[in-house]
Scaffold this motif. Structure first.
Motif, short mmCIF file in Angstrom:
data_model
loop_
_atom_site.label_atom_id
_atom_site.label_comp_id
_atom_site.label_asym_id
_atom_site.label_seq_id
_atom_site.Cartn_x
_atom_site.Cartn_y
_atom_site.Cartn_z
N THR A 1 0.84 -1.20 0.00
CA THR A 1 0.00 0.00 0.00
C THR A 1 0.88 1.24 0.00
O THR A 1 0.47 2.30 -0.46
N THR A 2 2.12 1.11 0.53
CA THR A 2 3.08 2.22 0.53
C THR A 2 4.37 1.74 -0.15
O THR A 2 4.58 0.54 -0.32
N LEU A 3 5.24 2.68 -0.47
CA LEU A 3 6.52 2.34 -1.09
C LEU A 3 7.35 1.45 -0.17
O LEU A 3 7.97 0.48 -0.61
N GLU A 4 7.33 1.78 1.12
CA GLU A 4 8.10 0.99 2.08
C GLU A 4 7.61 -0.47 2.12
O GLU A 4 8.40 -1.41 2.11
N ALA A 5 6.29 -0.63 2.15
CA ALA A 5 5.73 -1.99 2.17
C ALA A 5 6.06 -2.72 0.87
O ALA A 5 6.34 -3.93 0.87
N LEU A 6 6.05 -2.00 -0.25
CA LEU A 6 6.39 -2.62 -1.53
C LEU A 6 7.84 -3.10 -1.53
O LEU A 6 8.14 -4.20 -1.99
N MET A 7 8.74 -2.29 -0.99
CA MET A 7 10.17 -2.67 -0.94
C MET A 7 10.34 -3.96 -0.12
O MET A 7 11.10 -4.84 -0.49
N THR A 8 9.62 -4.06 1.00
CA THR A 8 9.69 -5.27 1.83
C THR A 8 9.19 -6.48 1.04
O THR A 8 9.79 -7.56 1.06
N SER A 9 8.08 -6.27 0.33
CA SER A 9 7.51 -7.36 -0.46
C SER A 9 8.48 -7.82 -1.56
O SER A 9 8.64 -9.03 -1.79
N ILE A 10 9.14 -6.87 -2.21
CA ILE A 10 10.12 -7.25 -3.25
C ILE A 10 11.25 -8.06 -2.61
O ILE A 10 11.64 -9.12 -3.12
N ARG A 11 11.76 -7.59 -1.47
CA ARG A 11 12.86 -8.32 -0.80
C ARG A 11 12.42 -9.73 -0.41
O ARG A 11 13.17 -10.69 -0.58
N ASN A 12 11.19 -9.86 0.08
CA ASN A 12 10.68 -11.19 0.44
C ASN A 12 10.68 -12.12 -0.78
O ASN A 12 11.03 -13.30 -0.68
N HIS A 13 10.26 -11.58 -1.92
CA HIS A 13 10.23 -12.41 -3.13
C HIS A 13 11.65 -12.79 -3.57
O HIS A 13 11.90 -13.94 -3.94
N LEU A 14 12.57 -11.85 -3.52
CA LEU A 14 13.95 -12.15 -3.92
C LEU A 14 14.54 -13.21 -2.98
O LEU A 14 15.22 -14.14 -3.42
N ASP A 15 14.21 -13.10 -1.69
CA ASP A 15 14.71 -14.08 -0.71
C ASP A 15 14.17 -15.48 -0.99
O ASP A 15 14.82 -16.48 -0.69
N ARG A 16 12.96 -15.53 -1.53
CA ARG A 16 12.37 -16.85 -1.82
C ARG A 16 12.79 -17.37 -3.19
O ARG A 16 12.33 -18.44 -3.62
N GLY A 17 13.65 -16.65 -3.89
CA GLY A 17 14.23 -17.17 -5.13
C GLY A 17 13.72 -16.52 -6.41
O GLY A 17 14.20 -16.85 -7.49
N PHE A 18 12.73 -15.62 -6.31
CA PHE A 18 12.23 -15.00 -7.54
C PHE A 18 13.31 -14.14 -8.19
O PHE A 18 14.07 -13.44 -7.51
N ARG A 19 13.35 -14.21 -9.53
CA ARG A 19 14.33 -13.43 -10.30
C ARG A 19 13.64 -12.47 -11.26
O ARG A 19 14.29 -11.90 -12.15
N ALA A 20 12.34 -12.30 -11.12
CA ALA A 20 11.57 -11.31 -11.89
C ALA A 20 10.36 -10.96 -11.04
O ALA A 20 9.78 -11.83 -10.39
N ILE A 21 9.97 -9.68 -11.06
CA ILE A 21 8.98 -9.20 -10.10
C ILE A 21 7.93 -8.31 -10.77
O ILE A 21 8.27 -7.36 -11.48
N ARG A 22 6.65 -8.62 -10.50
CA ARG A 22 5.57 -7.71 -10.87
C ARG A 22 5.31 -6.79 -9.69
O ARG A 22 5.22 -7.24 -8.55
N LEU A 23 5.20 -5.49 -9.97
CA LEU A 23 4.95 -4.50 -8.92
C LEU A 23 3.54 -3.95 -9.03
O LEU A 23 3.14 -3.48 -10.08
N GLN A 24 2.80 -3.98 -7.93
CA GLN A 24 1.51 -3.27 -7.86
C GLN A 24 1.53 -2.46 -6.57
O GLN A 24 2.02 -2.93 -5.54
N THR A 25 1.00 -1.26 -6.63
CA THR A 25 1.12 -0.40 -5.47
C THR A 25 -0.16 0.40 -5.21
O THR A 25 -0.94 0.65 -6.14
N GLY A 26 -0.36 0.75 -3.95
CA GLY A 26 -1.45 1.64 -3.60
C GLY A 26 -1.24 3.00 -4.26
O GLY A 26 -0.13 3.34 -4.67
N VAL A 27 -2.32 3.75 -4.41
CA VAL A 27 -2.25 5.09 -5.01
C VAL A 27 -2.76 6.08 -3.97
O VAL A 27 -3.85 5.88 -3.42
N PRO A 28 -1.97 7.14 -3.68
CA PRO A 28 -2.42 8.09 -2.66
C PRO A 28 -3.82 8.61 -2.97
O PRO A 28 -4.12 8.97 -4.11
N GLY A 29 -4.69 8.60 -1.96
CA GLY A 29 -6.04 9.11 -2.13
C GLY A 29 -7.05 8.04 -2.51
O GLY A 29 -8.25 8.27 -2.42
#
Ligand code: EZ4
Ligand code: CO
Length: 408
Positions: A126-154
């Motif tokens: 929902t925030t950039l910080e949460a997205l960064m954590t989610s990306i790191r979690n995926h990389l830690d689990r072995g993913f080598r390509a990532i789809r990003l979806q994020t909350g939009v302010p408002g």
């Protein structure tokens, strides 16, 4: 070897799945995925009431003839319910053929073209910080390509954004709500277009130029808005930008294509090779998003991808958790065999689902592999499946701020 039984199994290990189970006179069992998210029972009825009676007594080896018999023979062509039902039959027949041959299905499709299928995972926040954590979690689990979806302010809940994860937690996005009517989300295209480039800029700055990044605009933009988005994301070198415009007007992508070099993917709601004629021959897309489960099975997708190959277009099959492990296995056998494979979507099924469907595919070092089990390599636990009853569930609908219904 004839088909002796055709049973439709509806089960709900956290979400609803429809499976066609065929059994031959020799006792060989084949499984096919007939799951269509939010409209599951329509396919179950199509299979049970209109297809199963035609299958009993047919030659189980005649995969192509059965595919033609069910598509041409129905008179009423195409459409998601029909093509998902045909997919279920087709997968089950390929499963049987592989088991009889003693070979994994990919061997029957021409054999191995690569060591494994590059998978992409779904990171969100929902925030950039949460997205960064989610990306790191995926990389830690072995993913080598990532789809990003994020909350939009408002905006409130936005497509593709799951519950924010803590460090080490798994992604748990499930858009279909088990509610009597669809959940309503809200949408503002201008707010979205302003916000997304800043997210990609931050992610590229943090993770560097190598990591393949993907994004799904989920059918919400006009051709001009889509062109704007594609251009604004060019500096961040996306692997693909998905479903920028609603899929039922392929000509819309002409303008987008003329305006941006960001690679385009489309097609998770397209169900037939005919839906792709303009997209492919005019080279309006880079990746085909159809899934074998919704596009007439392995036979339907093989025809589509061989057509796409003539125009240098590659695969990126749809594989959310609302397609069952049987549909996933079918996609993986194609991924390994097709020359024009691109990437494979991979959302992991929950533990309960993997108890009902026992799989032999693997994920390691960012790559998926269908495994060497003869057939598709998935078994169904009928007793456990029977205990998990169907629960109505709907995908959300989307409204603009003034209440106008918009594409979800
Ligand atoms: O909205 O699977 O790219 N993936 C997607 C999915 C679809 C759902 C629909 O059932 O767009 O999240
Ligand atoms: Co999508």
């Amino acid at each position: 070897m004839r088909i002796e039984r055709a049973d439709v199994v509806v089960t709900s290990p956290g979400r609803n799945f429809v499976t066609l189970r065929l059994q031959t006179t020799d006792g060989v069992v084949g499984l096919g995925d007939g799951t269509l998210n939010g409209r599951e029972l329509a396919v179950a009825s199509y299979l049970r009431d209109h297809v199963a009676p035609l299958l009993v007594g047919r030659e189980a080896h005649d995969v192509e003839d059965t595919w033609q018999y069910l598509s041409r023979g129905a008179y009423w062509r195409r459409g998601p319910v029909t093509m998902t039902a045909i997919a279920a039959v087709d997968m089950a027949l390929w499963d049987i053929k592989g088991k009889v041959a003693g070979l994994p299905v990919y061997q029957l499709l021409g054999g191995r073209s690569r060591r494994g299928a590059l998978a992409y995972g779904h990171a969100s926040g929902t925030t950039l910080e949460a997205l960064m954590t989610s990306i790191r979690n995926h990389l830690d689990r072995g993913f080598r390509a990532i789809r990003l979806q994020t909350g939009v302010p408002g905006l409130g809940k936005v497509y593709g954004v799951g519950t924010d994860q803590g460090v080490g937690q798994k992604y748990d996005y499930e858009p279909a709500g088990r509610t009597a009517v669809p959940v309503e989300e809200d949408w503002d295209t201008r707010a979205y277009l302003r916000h997304i480039p800043s997210v990609f800029e931050a992610v590229r700055a943090e993770f560097g130029p190598e990591l393949p990044l993907l994004h799904d605009a989920h059918h919400r933009l006009s051709p001009n808005e889509a062109a704007q988005l594609g251009r604004s994301l060019e500096p961040y070198d996306l692997f693909w930008l998905e479903d920028v415009t609603p899929a039922d007007n392929p000509e819309a992508l002409r303008r987008v294509r003329a305006m941006t070099t960001t690679p385009l993917a489309i097609g998770e709601v397209l169900t037939s090779i005919h839906d792709y004629r303009t997209l492919v021959t005019e080279q309006l897309i880079d990746y085909v998003r159809s899934s074998p489960a919704h596009t007439g099975g392995i036979t339907g997708v093989k025809k589509l991808m061989d057509f796409a190959a003539l125009y240098g277009i590659r695969s990126g099959f749809h594989q959310p958790t609302d397609i069952s492990p049987v549909g996933m296995a079918a996609a993986l056998h194609l991924d390994i065999a097709l020359h024009n494979f691109g990437i494979q979507e991979f959302m992991e099924h929950n533990e309960r689902t993997l108890e009902v469907f026992r799989t032999s595919y693997t994920f390691a070092d960012g790559l998926l592999d269908p495994g060497e089990t003869p057939g598709l390599g998935v078994d169904l636990d009928l007793d456990l499946a029977a205990q998990l009853e169907y629960t109505p569930a709907y995908l959300p609908v989307n409204r603009l701020r003034d209440g106008t219904l918009h594409d979800w």
